[in-house]
Design a protein around this motif. Structure first.
Motif, PDB file in Angstrom:
ATOM      1  N   LYS A   1      77.452  52.393   9.927  1.00 59.34           N
ATOM      2  CA  LYS A   1      77.621  53.498   8.989  1.00 59.34           C
ATOM      3  C   LYS A   1      76.573  53.463   7.890  1.00 59.34           C
ATOM      4  CE  LYS A   1      82.586  54.094   9.663  1.00 59.34           C
ATOM      5  NZ  LYS A   1      83.917  54.124   8.999  1.00 59.34           N
ATOM      6  N   THR A   2      76.130  52.284   7.528  1.00 62.22           N
ATOM      7  CA  THR A   2      75.148  52.191   6.452  1.00 62.22           C
ATOM      8  C   THR A   2      73.800  52.748   6.882  1.00 62.22           C
ATOM      9  OG1 THR A   2      76.294  50.211   5.665  1.00 62.22           O
ATOM     10  CG2 THR A   2      74.084  50.611   4.817  1.00 62.22           C
ATOM     11  N   LEU A   3      73.364  52.425   8.092  1.00 63.87           N
ATOM     12  CA  LEU A   3      72.087  52.907   8.598  1.00 63.87           C
ATOM     13  C   LEU A   3      72.205  54.197   9.377  1.00 63.87           C
ATOM     14  CD1 LEU A   3      70.557  49.528   9.799  1.00 63.87           C
ATOM     15  CD2 LEU A   3      70.233  50.671   7.612  1.00 63.87           C
ATOM     16  N   GLN A   4      73.458  54.640   9.685  1.00 68.40           N
ATOM     17  CA  GLN A   4      73.687  55.870  10.441  1.00 68.40           C
ATOM     18  C   GLN A   4      72.971  55.847  11.782  1.00 68.40           C
ATOM     19  OE1 GLN A   4      75.699  58.611   9.572  1.00 68.40           O
ATOM     20  NE2 GLN A   4      76.457  57.209   8.030  1.00 68.40           N
ATOM     21  N   MET A   5      73.071  54.732  12.478  1.00 69.97           N
ATOM     22  CA  MET A   5      72.441  54.606  13.785  1.00 69.97           C
ATOM     23  C   MET A   5      73.136  53.491  14.555  1.00 69.97           C
ATOM     24  SD  MET A   5      68.857  52.837  12.580  1.00 69.97           S
ATOM     25  CE  MET A   5      68.227  52.825  14.227  1.00 69.97           C
ATOM     26  N   ASP A   6      72.905  53.483  15.858  1.00 72.99           N
ATOM     27  CA  ASP A   6      73.496  52.462  16.716  1.00 72.99           C
ATOM     28  C   ASP A   6      72.720  51.161  16.572  1.00 72.99           C
ATOM     29  OD1 ASP A   6      75.371  54.210  17.603  1.00 72.99           O
ATOM     30  OD2 ASP A   6      74.177  54.894  19.314  1.00 72.99           O
TER      31      ASP A   6
ATOM     32  N   MET B   1      80.162  56.074   2.594  1.00 69.95           N
ATOM     33  CA  MET B   1      78.983  56.742   3.131  1.00 69.95           C
ATOM     34  C   MET B   1      79.187  58.235   3.302  1.00 69.95           C
ATOM     35  SD  MET B   1      76.797  54.434   3.213  1.00 69.95           S
ATOM     36  CE  MET B   1      75.522  55.415   3.950  1.00 69.95           C
ATOM     37  N   HIS B   2      80.437  58.728   3.197  1.00 68.99           N
ATOM     38  CA  HIS B   2      80.639  60.178   3.318  1.00 68.99           C
ATOM     39  C   HIS B   2      80.121  60.918   2.085  1.00 68.99           C
ATOM     40  CE1 HIS B   2      83.991  60.301   0.438  1.00 68.99           C
ATOM     41  NE2 HIS B   2      84.389  59.166   0.965  1.00 68.99           N
ATOM     42  N   TRP B   3      79.751  60.189   1.045  1.00 68.69           N
ATOM     43  CA  TRP B   3      79.117  60.856  -0.088  1.00 68.69           C
ATOM     44  C   TRP B   3      77.769  61.464   0.302  1.00 68.69           C
ATOM     45  CZ3 TRP B   3      79.974  56.723  -4.493  1.00 68.69           C
ATOM     46  CH2 TRP B   3      81.345  56.645  -4.784  1.00 68.69           C
ATOM     47  N   TYR B   4      77.148  60.925   1.329  1.00 69.91           N
ATOM     48  CA  TYR B   4      75.827  61.395   1.748  1.00 69.91           C
ATOM     49  C   TYR B   4      75.902  62.347   2.942  1.00 69.91           C
ATOM     50  CZ  TYR B   4      74.107  57.536  -1.152  1.00 69.91           C
ATOM     51  OH  TYR B   4      73.845  56.698  -2.178  1.00 69.91           O
ATOM     52  N   ASP B   5      77.090  62.893   3.254  1.00 75.76           N
ATOM     53  CA  ASP B   5      77.194  63.755   4.428  1.00 75.76           C
ATOM     54  C   ASP B   5      76.400  65.042   4.265  1.00 75.76           C
ATOM     55  OD1 ASP B   5      78.742  61.907   5.632  1.00 75.76           O
ATOM     56  OD2 ASP B   5      80.661  62.896   5.293  1.00 75.76           O
ATOM     57  N   ASP B   6      76.368  65.593   3.056  1.00 79.80           N
ATOM     58  CA  ASP B   6      75.672  66.857   2.822  1.00 79.80           C
ATOM     59  C   ASP B   6      74.237  66.669   2.353  1.00 79.80           C
ATOM     60  OD1 ASP B   6      78.035  68.064   3.472  1.00 79.80           O
ATOM     61  OD2 ASP B   6      78.731  68.222   1.397  1.00 79.80           O
ATOM     62  N   LEU B   7      73.727  65.454   2.387  1.00 73.80           N
ATOM     63  CA  LEU B   7      72.378  65.181   1.905  1.00 73.80           C
ATOM     64  C   LEU B   7      71.463  64.803   3.066  1.00 73.80           C
ATOM     65  CD1 LEU B   7      73.264  63.058  -1.254  1.00 73.80           C
ATOM     66  CD2 LEU B   7      72.722  65.478  -1.161  1.00 73.80           C
TER      67      LEU B   7
ATOM     68  N   LEU C   1      65.695  58.452   4.815  1.00 73.05           N
ATOM     69  CA  LEU C   1      66.076  59.682   5.490  1.00 73.05           C
ATOM     70  C   LEU C   1      67.057  59.395   6.607  1.00 73.05           C
ATOM     71  CD1 LEU C   1      62.645  61.529   5.650  1.00 73.05           C
ATOM     72  CD2 LEU C   1      64.466  61.765   3.964  1.00 73.05           C
ATOM     73  N   ARG C   2      67.878  60.374   6.859  1.00 70.90           N
ATOM     74  CA  ARG C   2      68.898  60.256   7.918  1.00 70.90           C
ATOM     75  C   ARG C   2      68.220  60.291   9.276  1.00 70.90           C
ATOM     76  NH1 ARG C   2      74.167  61.212   7.443  1.00 70.90           N
ATOM     77  NH2 ARG C   2      73.786  62.270   5.435  1.00 70.90           N
TER      78      ARG C   2
END
Length: 746
Positions: free
Chosen positions: A186-191, A140-146, A159-160
């Motif tokens: 990590k997949t959804l970037q949320m709790d 998922m760190h591939w999407y850190d700058d997106l 969207l993040r």
């Protein structure tokens, strides 16, 4: 009857199978043959009277079951034939997948098929999973700058989600009690809240228990080899150890001797020296820790859509663009290639620019800079601090108004009366002159046998006298032409009719009052210092005018004395002094006492008799100092050309260090009423500074250099020896080694 009906149904199925059915659109595209169940457009026997949905339910029952059910219900042959014909008609119009629409593309101008969005609302095993992000098992760190974190099943970006800072997280834990039982996905970037089963597993792991609650660690033991018929024959024997176990092997001896002979003959070298071949290493590898890390290698440009073997139509050049590209020189071309289209990947030829690109890449790596030098385009004028104009900070002394000269010797000391009208100056020839500040007229002159070391006027306004420091003595003199009331009060203070009682602790200092028959020019009071004291080099008054401190040239305990006029008593404030005392000062508001040694300034509390603070100016030899009228700031000068400004409430280190003089500093003084201070040096110059101190503790003092006054000559390496401000006026009086005393006015 049942057997007869079954035989007829089997014959009917063979006839239906023999008929040629038209394939549907999906079968033509995919190339598969799909066999339908017994369902007609109205629902058939499997779906009842319900209408056909977009995704119809498939009857999982087999044909044989229907046949047996039909035979058991007692249906005749005509009904079975009608139902089979209806089912065959339903197969021709049944679509498992939604039909596509053919529209005209706005980009390519050609027809294309558009399918409706997939709605996963059918009853399937994956419908209960809440996994909108369908990127798969990728980091998922591939999407850190997106701005997005993946794609859903329709190919749209997810969207993040917005995440607050640490304070927002803490407030969410306070407001939501269930936030403590959530984990970060990590997949959804949320709790994501944890289920009770997951919480139970975590609790069991923390308690060092088995995560599976159905596991029983105390199950009864299963006796596998106990009982009749379950005995196990073990391969154990009680035979003695064979001889080969403890007799040395002759074969191993031969192998060892063969290696020994090879070592003796030199065919086997135990420690073979390393070859002197050049060692190649990557210039971008990790360097030794003693050197800074190199810059990363420049990254090659990523390919675009135009470099694809099957690019979209809009990337393909026209004939005119192709002719223009071929006509230009290689360095003038916008691109190094022309996009080409191939129908299949196997038809793509070898890359014709591979060697050239590899060579250019090697040049990039070889010529890459090892040190990054950032060029700063800074205007030098912007680095100069923006200070207010000196004209807006007036008044301050700017020119020499008058000059008073001593015939012989250097003028080392001077003092100004509290009303600012009179000035006394003393030279090394023993002459003390009293003259007016406004006109420079000498009113009276006293001549002594010794060199004048220090002069200081009493700060009280109701009386008028000054103190002169000569060899081992302090002389109290009354100026002439005083009003009768002031003269009477001054005489009663210095020579009272009834002397105060002697102190309990005797002092080596003697207070002597001459008889009344002496002349008016003689001192009215004399303080005899110890014989080894020497010439007093500084005299300073307390602001109330009752205490007087003197610093003599001798080192040790006898160098500093504090004298009280009302009790006619003197005492040494220190039993033991660390270092040679250069200067002392009384705090203007508190019972504090500044003592400057060669390198340090110590602040003592006289009421509590303890050391409050030690200031470290970083000066090799302190020559002068003065305290601000507010008592919160101190300036210290030294022979190494430094001027240090101390904020007593801030730190024991200098707040500012000024280096404006080219030679040793000799004198410093704050103006008692105006925001000014002056410094004099052996370079013959006087520096005037604006020094505004704010009542707000959060605002730094404003220090602005205003004027450089030059008018004294440098003689024998000495310049301006002392400066004093006039009370109530922005005027400055300076004494120099050339024997002149100058008055500087605004």
């Amino acid at each position: 009857m049942t057997a007869t009906g079954l035989t007829k149904n089997l014959k009917k199925r063979k006839e239906v199978d023999g008929e040629v059915q038209e394939p549907g659109p999906f079968a033509e595209t995919v190339g598969l043959e799909m066999l339908s169940d017994e369902e007609d457009e109205d629902g058939g026997s499997g779906s009842g009277d319900r209408e056909v949905d977009e995704f119809p339910e498939i009857d999982t029952r087999s044909d044989s079951e229907d046949e047996y059910e039909g035979s058991e219900d007692g249906s005749d042959e005509e009904d079975d034939e009608e139902s089979s014909e209806a089912s065959s008609d339903a197969d021709s119009g049944l679509h498992i997948f939604p039909e596509s629409k053919t529209i005209l593309s706005n980009i390519t101008g050609q027809l294309k098929h558009v399918y409706p969005e997939i709605e996963p609302d059918y009853d399937s095993d994956s419908s209960t999973e809440d996994a909108p992000n369908r990127v798969g098992n990728v980091p998922m760190h591939w999407y850190d700058d997106l701005p997005h974190i993946g794609y859903d099943m329709n190919g749209k970006q997810i969207l993040r989600p917005a995440r607050g800072d640490e304070l927002d997280k803490f407030l969410s834990t306070v407001e939501d009690p269930t936030s403590w039982t959530a984990a970060f996905d990590k997949t959804l970037q949320m709790d994501k809240p944890l289920t009770p089963e997951e919480l139970d597993i975590i609790r069991r792991l923390q308690a060092n228990e088995v995560p599976d609650p159905s596991y029983n660690p105390y199950e009864p033991t299963t006796e596998w080899f106990t009982g009749k018929g379950k005995e196990e024959v073990m391969p154990l024997t009680s035979a003695p150890e064979p001889k080969r176990r403890w007799v040395p092997s002759k074969w191993e001896k031969q192998k060892v001797m063969k290696i020994v002979r090879a070592i003796r003959q030199g065919r086997i070298v135990p420690f073979k020296p390393s070859s002197s071949k050049p060692q190649f290493y990557s210039i971008w590898a990790e360097p030794p820790s003693s050197h800074p890390p190199p810059l990363p290698a420049p990254k090659p440009r990523l390919p675009t859509h135009s470099e694809s073997y099957n690019p979209p139509e809009e990337y393909l050049p026209t004939d005119a663009e192709r002719a223009e590209w071929e006509a230009n020189d290689p360095e003038d071309r916008e691109k190094d290639y022309l996009p080409k289209k191939y129908s299949a990947l196997r038809l793509v030829p070898a890359y014709d620019r591979f060697i050239k690109e590899r060579f250019n890449r090697q040049l990039d790596l070889y010529l890459a800079p090892r040190v990054q030098r950032t060029k700063l385009n800074i205007d030098p004028n912007s680095l100069i601090p923006k200070l207010p104009s000196p004209n807006s900070l007036r008044p301050f002394p700017s020119y020499r108004s008058l000059r008073f000269s001593h015939d012989k010797g250097r003028v080392r000391c001077l003092s100004i009366s509290p009303d600012g009208a009179w000035t006394i100056s003393g030279d090394e020839d023993g002459v003390v002159s009293l003259w007016e500040v406004n006109v420079g007229r000498e009113v009276k002159r006293w001549k002594f046998d010794y060199k004048i070391g220090a002069l200081e006027w009493c700060p009280r306004l109701d009386i008028s006298f000054f103190v002169v420091g000569v060899e081992d003595k302090l002389l109290f003199l009354i100026p002439p032409h005083l009003p009768s009331a002031v003269f009477t009060l001054t005489k009663s203070v210095l020579a009272p009719a009834t002397l105060p009682p002697a102190p309990a602790t005797p002092s080596p200092i003697k207070w002597n009052t001459p008889p009344s028959s002496t002349s008016a020019d003689s001192p009215i009071l004399t303080i005899d210092l110890p014989s080894s004291s020497g010439v007093p080099r500084q005299i300073t008054w307390h602001r109330r005018g009752d205490y007087l401190a003197s610093v003599s040239s001798s080192e040790g305990q006898g160098g500093v004395w504090i004298h009280q006029i009302s009790k006619r008593h003197s005492q040494a404030p220190f039993k033991k002094i660390r270092g040679s005392v250069q200067l002392v000062l009384f705090h203007p508001l508190k019972p504090h006492f500044f003592v400057a040694t060669q390198r340090y300034v110590r602040l003592y509390n006289l009421a509590e008799q303890k050391l409050v603070k030690t200031l470290m100016p970083g000066i090799k030899w302190i020559s002068c100092m003065d305290v601000h009228p507010s008592g919160d700031h101190l300036i210290v000068g030294g022979y190494d050309r430094k001027l240090c400004w101390f904020d007593l409430e801030l730190s024991d280190k200098p707040y500012k260090i000024l280096r404006y003089h080219t030679r040793a500093l000799r004198s410093l003084q704050f103006h008692p009423t105006y925001p000014l201070f002056a410094s004099s040096s052996d370079d013959g110059a006087i520096q005037i500074f604006h020094s505004r101190v704010y009542n707000d503790l959060m605002t730094d003092p404003l220090i602005v250099p205003l004027k450089i006054l030059r008018g004294h000559e440098v003689k024998e390496g000495l310049g301006v020896l002392q400066v004093k401000w006039c009370y109530g006026q922005p005027w400055l009086v300076s004494a120099g080694a050339d024997g002149n005393v100058a008055v500087w006015c605004s």
